[in-house]
Design an enzyme around this catalytic site. Structure first.
Site, PDB file in Angstrom:
ATOM      1  N   CYS A  42     -12.698  74.717 -71.970  1.00  0.00           N
ATOM      2  CA  CYS A  42     -12.042  74.146 -70.789  1.00  0.00           C
ATOM      3  C   CYS A  42     -10.990  75.091 -70.215  1.00  0.00           C
ATOM      4  CB  CYS A  42     -11.410  72.802 -71.164  1.00  0.00           C
ATOM      5  SG  CYS A  42     -10.414  72.113 -69.849  1.00  0.00           S
ATOM      6  N   CYS A  47     -13.373  74.341 -67.163  1.00  0.00           N
ATOM      7  CA  CYS A  47     -12.695  73.522 -66.140  1.00  0.00           C
ATOM      8  C   CYS A  47     -11.583  74.264 -65.402  1.00  0.00           C
ATOM      9  CB  CYS A  47     -12.084  72.281 -66.786  1.00  0.00           C
ATOM     10  SG  CYS A  47     -13.059  71.537 -68.077  1.00  0.00           S
ATOM     11  N   TYR A  98      -0.800  77.688 -75.845  1.00  0.00           N
ATOM     12  CA  TYR A  98      -1.505  76.934 -76.890  1.00  0.00           C
ATOM     13  C   TYR A  98      -1.111  77.430 -78.277  1.00  0.00           C
ATOM     14  CZ  TYR A  98      -4.562  74.001 -74.052  1.00  0.00           C
ATOM     15  OH  TYR A  98      -5.034  73.029 -73.220  1.00  0.00           O
ATOM     16  N   TYR A 176     -24.088  69.917 -63.246  1.00  0.00           N
ATOM     17  CA  TYR A 176     -22.696  70.166 -62.838  1.00  0.00           C
ATOM     18  C   TYR A 176     -22.457  71.648 -62.495  1.00  0.00           C
ATOM     19  CZ  TYR A 176     -20.775  65.831 -65.031  1.00  0.00           C
ATOM     20  OH  TYR A 176     -20.441  64.557 -65.382  1.00  0.00           O
ATOM     21  N   GLU A 180     -21.628  73.163 -58.773  1.00  0.00           N
ATOM     22  CA  GLU A 180     -20.271  73.658 -58.514  1.00  0.00           C
ATOM     23  C   GLU A 180     -20.301  75.140 -58.106  1.00  0.00           C
ATOM     24  OE1 GLU A 180     -17.719  70.606 -61.339  1.00  0.00           O
ATOM     25  OE2 GLU A 180     -18.095  72.600 -62.111  1.00  0.00           O
TER      26      GLU A 180
HETATM   27  P1  NDP Z   1     -26.245  69.736 -67.124  1.00  0.00           P
HETATM   28  O1  NDP Z   1     -26.787  69.064 -68.313  1.00  0.00           O
HETATM   29  O2  NDP Z   1     -25.312  69.036 -66.217  1.00  0.00           O
HETATM   30  O3  NDP Z   1     -27.457  70.255 -66.237  1.00  0.00           O
HETATM   31  C1  NDP Z   1     -28.483  71.035 -66.762  1.00  0.00           C
HETATM   32  C2  NDP Z   1     -29.455  71.334 -65.656  1.00  0.00           C
HETATM   33  O4  NDP Z   1     -30.432  72.244 -66.159  1.00  0.00           O
HETATM   34  C3  NDP Z   1     -30.196  70.098 -65.178  1.00  0.00           C
HETATM   35  O5  NDP Z   1     -30.343  70.182 -63.782  1.00  0.00           O
HETATM   36  C4  NDP Z   1     -31.544  70.216 -65.880  1.00  0.00           C
HETATM   37  O6  NDP Z   1     -32.583  69.688 -65.137  1.00  0.00           O
HETATM   38  C5  NDP Z   1     -31.717  71.728 -65.919  1.00  0.00           C
HETATM   39  N1  NDP Z   1     -32.622  72.184 -66.945  1.00  0.00           N
HETATM   40  C6  NDP Z   1     -32.525  71.968 -68.278  1.00  0.00           C
HETATM   41  N2  NDP Z   1     -33.546  72.571 -68.918  1.00  0.00           N
HETATM   42  C7  NDP Z   1     -34.285  73.176 -67.972  1.00  0.00           C
HETATM   43  C8  NDP Z   1     -35.470  73.939 -68.001  1.00  0.00           C
HETATM   44  N3  NDP Z   1     -36.103  74.216 -69.139  1.00  0.00           N
HETATM   45  N4  NDP Z   1     -35.967  74.399 -66.839  1.00  0.00           N
HETATM   46  C9  NDP Z   1     -35.340  74.119 -65.682  1.00  0.00           C
HETATM   47  N5  NDP Z   1     -34.212  73.403 -65.583  1.00  0.00           N
HETATM   48  C10 NDP Z   1     -33.692  72.934 -66.721  1.00  0.00           C
HETATM   49  O7  NDP Z   1     -25.641  71.083 -67.697  1.00  0.00           O
HETATM   50  P2  NDP Z   1     -24.556  72.091 -67.134  1.00  0.00           P
HETATM   51  O8  NDP Z   1     -24.855  73.356 -67.825  1.00  0.00           O
HETATM   52  O9  NDP Z   1     -24.508  72.078 -65.648  1.00  0.00           O
HETATM   53  O10 NDP Z   1     -23.212  71.498 -67.698  1.00  0.00           O
HETATM   54  C11 NDP Z   1     -23.097  71.292 -69.111  1.00  0.00           C
HETATM   55  C12 NDP Z   1     -22.134  70.179 -69.408  1.00  0.00           C
HETATM   56  O11 NDP Z   1     -20.827  70.629 -69.187  1.00  0.00           O
HETATM   57  C13 NDP Z   1     -22.321  68.959 -68.518  1.00  0.00           C
HETATM   58  O12 NDP Z   1     -23.176  68.041 -69.111  1.00  0.00           O
HETATM   59  C14 NDP Z   1     -20.936  68.430 -68.388  1.00  0.00           C
HETATM   60  O13 NDP Z   1     -20.750  67.454 -69.377  1.00  0.00           O
HETATM   61  C15 NDP Z   1     -20.043  69.619 -68.649  1.00  0.00           C
HETATM   62  N6  NDP Z   1     -19.456  70.072 -67.375  1.00  0.00           N
HETATM   63  C16 NDP Z   1     -18.615  69.238 -66.728  1.00  0.00           C
HETATM   64  C17 NDP Z   1     -18.052  69.613 -65.546  1.00  0.00           C
HETATM   65  C18 NDP Z   1     -17.152  68.680 -64.846  1.00  0.00           C
HETATM   66  O14 NDP Z   1     -16.693  67.721 -65.453  1.00  0.00           O
HETATM   67  N7  NDP Z   1     -16.877  68.871 -63.554  1.00  0.00           N
HETATM   68  C19 NDP Z   1     -18.326  70.910 -64.939  1.00  0.00           C
HETATM   69  C20 NDP Z   1     -19.229  71.702 -65.707  1.00  0.00           C
HETATM   70  C21 NDP Z   1     -19.768  71.298 -66.871  1.00  0.00           C
HETATM   71  P3  NDP Z   1     -33.030  68.137 -65.213  1.00  0.00           P
HETATM   72  O15 NDP Z   1     -31.972  67.338 -64.532  1.00  0.00           O
HETATM   73  O16 NDP Z   1     -34.327  68.158 -64.498  1.00  0.00           O
HETATM   74  O17 NDP Z   1     -33.155  67.817 -66.683  1.00  0.00           O
END
Ligand code: NDP
Length: 452
Positions: A42, A47, A98, A176, A180
């Site tokens: 974070c 974040c 920290y 996410y 972003e």
């Molecule tokens: P997410 O889980 O949000 O999204 C992953 C994306 O990758 C989805 O669109 C998914 O598609 C796609 N995906 C997964 N596997 C494949 C594949 N084999 N081929 C193609 N597409 C794929 O992960 P992020 O990395 O964006 O973020 C990770 C975590 O970090 C989040 O879950 C969140 O909890 C946290 N985070 C929070 C933020 C905030 O609070 N603002 C900001 C950034 C991160 P599909 O939907 O089709 O499965």
């Protein structure tokens, strides 16, 4: 020689820090083991720097709007190296803070990779630590095996360390991180293309927000490719080649892997599930007695405030007089795109699937600021109300300050506010947030599929 503690925490990120400091406050003797920098994802790679880049990206919009309010100035430009230097300085400041906090709390920092050797012993290099309790709070890292060749792509960690931005970029994923960074990169002058599997980005968010996100990204010039993801990624002399399912091959100088994150458990010596996460019960107990896990390493609600709340509750349970759990029923979350979006409570389809008959209140408008400058940005709000008991189940919003507004409304929902409570709340004028207490007539009433 073996060092003995009441608690050993693996990982000095948000959750591990919170648990360790709270445990020390209760009088426990605590060691925290960290293999990288103190602060975690974070603060150092997530974040915080992400939001600083979003602020940078937003200045372009603010400057354009300023002209509509009568300002004139020469054409502005953005310097990524200058931003990166400021970000590095801020990360160093926060890391030092920290480290000071750990010292002030009397928590011993052990630098290195910790590995469990049975439930009560942790080995870090040639040091051997034992404790009554061990906490795994090692977080998660970007996946590097979601597609063949994806390991050649940059991750969000690398993006935040760039000194210069590419002219063109592709983003794989629609979650996410993908949304972003697409929103930010396009505002910083990068021609951005997004590839994702579903019809719209942000699977799991309310459809109103998913459609609003698509529209906002398109307005920002992002080339959206729904239902299209590369089958594989190949390295070329000038960048990366994406081989698509329809046999097209597209080259980009820079590609972001935003296909999700996976818990950091390799080499820890604990059992994991199919996703690599450490399974826990509602008291964060793993399969090993005396070994607990919190935060992203458990892959439940992967959000910083959840990890912090879990860490504090666990420390209160183990060392204080107040055993407690954390209620994950109403967890707000936000996507820091431009404009940002935020939600608390279920999506409309999840609320219906749970059997609620819903009154749906919605509004969609241009703010007075947007109207003044002739902008096209829209603000959208939705309230889901249980028709049977009048309780407000969910708030969804896209628009300036949505995360701030939804955070405040989360207090009302946590307290069990009804629509009648919203209706008798005095508006604060002129604000955007006042619309939440001024929506009088439902846009529609919807019933669960079985009851419809
Ligand atoms: P997410 O889980 O949000 O999204 C992953 C994306 O990758 C989805 O669109 C998914 O598609 C796609 N995906 C997964 N596997 C494949 C594949 N084999 N081929 C193609 N597409 C794929 O992960 P992020 O990395 O964006 O973020 C990770 C975590 O970090 C989040 O879950 C969140 O909890 C946290 N985070 C929070 C933020 C905030 O609070 N603002 C900001 C950034 C991160 P599909 O939907 O089709 O499965």
């Amino acid at each position: 020689m073996t060092e003995s503690y009441d608690l050993i925490t693996l990982g000095a990120g948000s959750g591990g820090m919170a648990a360790s400091r709270r445990a020390a406050l209760h009088g426990a003797k605590v060691a925290i083991v960290e293999s990288h920098r103190v602060g975690g994802t974070c603060v150092l790679r997530g974040c915080v720097p992400k939001k600083q880049l979003m602020y940078a990206a937003q200045f372009g919009d603010a400057l354009a709007e300023a002209r509509g309010f009568g300002w004139t100035f020469a054409a502005p430009s953005f310097n990524m190296a200058q931003w990166a230097a400021a970000k590095a300085a801020e990360a160093a400041r926060l890391e030092a803070l920290y480290r000071d906090l750990l010292q002030a709390s009397g928590v011993t920092l052990v630098e290195g990779w910790g590995c469990l050797e049975g439930p009560k012993t942790v080995v870090v290099g040639n040091r051997r630590l034992t404790a009554r309790h061990v906490l795994i709070a090692t977080g998660a890292a970007p996946v590097t095996d979601s597609l063949p060749g994806i390991e050649h792509c940059a991750t969000s960690d690398g993006l935040l360390d760039l000194q210069t931005l590419p002219e063109r970029a592709a983003i794989i994923g629609g979650g996410y991180i993908a949304v972003e960074f697409a929103s930010m990169l396009s505002r910083l002058g990068v021609a951005t293309t997004m590839f994702f599997r579903d019809r719209a980005p942000l699977r799991g968010f309310d459809d109103m927000l998913r459609d609003a996100a698509s529209a906002a990204l398109q307005r920002a010039g992002v080339n959206l490719c729904p239902g299209l993801v590369p089958q594989r990624v190949q390295q070329t002399a000038n960048g990366l080649r994406l081989v698509l399912a329809d046999t097209r091959e597209l080259e980009f100088p820079w590609v972001l892997n935003a296909t999700g994150r996976r818990p950091n458990t390799s080499g820890l010596g604990v059992a994991v599930d199919a996703h690599g996460a450490v399974p826990v019960d509602d008291r964060w107990q793993t399969a090993l007695p005396g070994v607990y896990a919190i935060g992203d390493v458990t892959n439940r609600k992967n959000l910083t405030p959840v990890a912090i709340a879990e860490g504090r509750a666990l420390a209160d349970t183990l060392f204080g007089a107040t055993p407690r759990t954390v209620d994950l029923g109403l967890v707000p979350s936000a996507v820091f795109m431009v404009p940002p979006m935020a939600s608390v409570g279920p999506t409309e389809s999840d609320a219906l699937a749970a059997g609620h008959v819903l009154k749906v209140f919605e509004t969609d408008f241009r703010t007075m600021k947007q109207a003044f400058v002739g902008g096209h940005e829209r603000t959208q709000m939705k309230l889901l109300v249980d028709a049977a008991c009048d309780r407000v189940l969910a708030v969804h919003m896209m628009g300036t300050d949505a995360p701030e507004i939804v955070q405040a409304l989360t207090v009302a929902l946590t307290a069990g506010a009804t629509k009648a409570d919203f209706d008798r709340t005095m508006a604060l004028h002129p604000t955007v947030a006042e619309e939440f207490v001024l929506m009088r007539e439902p846009a529609r009433m919807v019933k669960p599929p079985a009851a419809a």
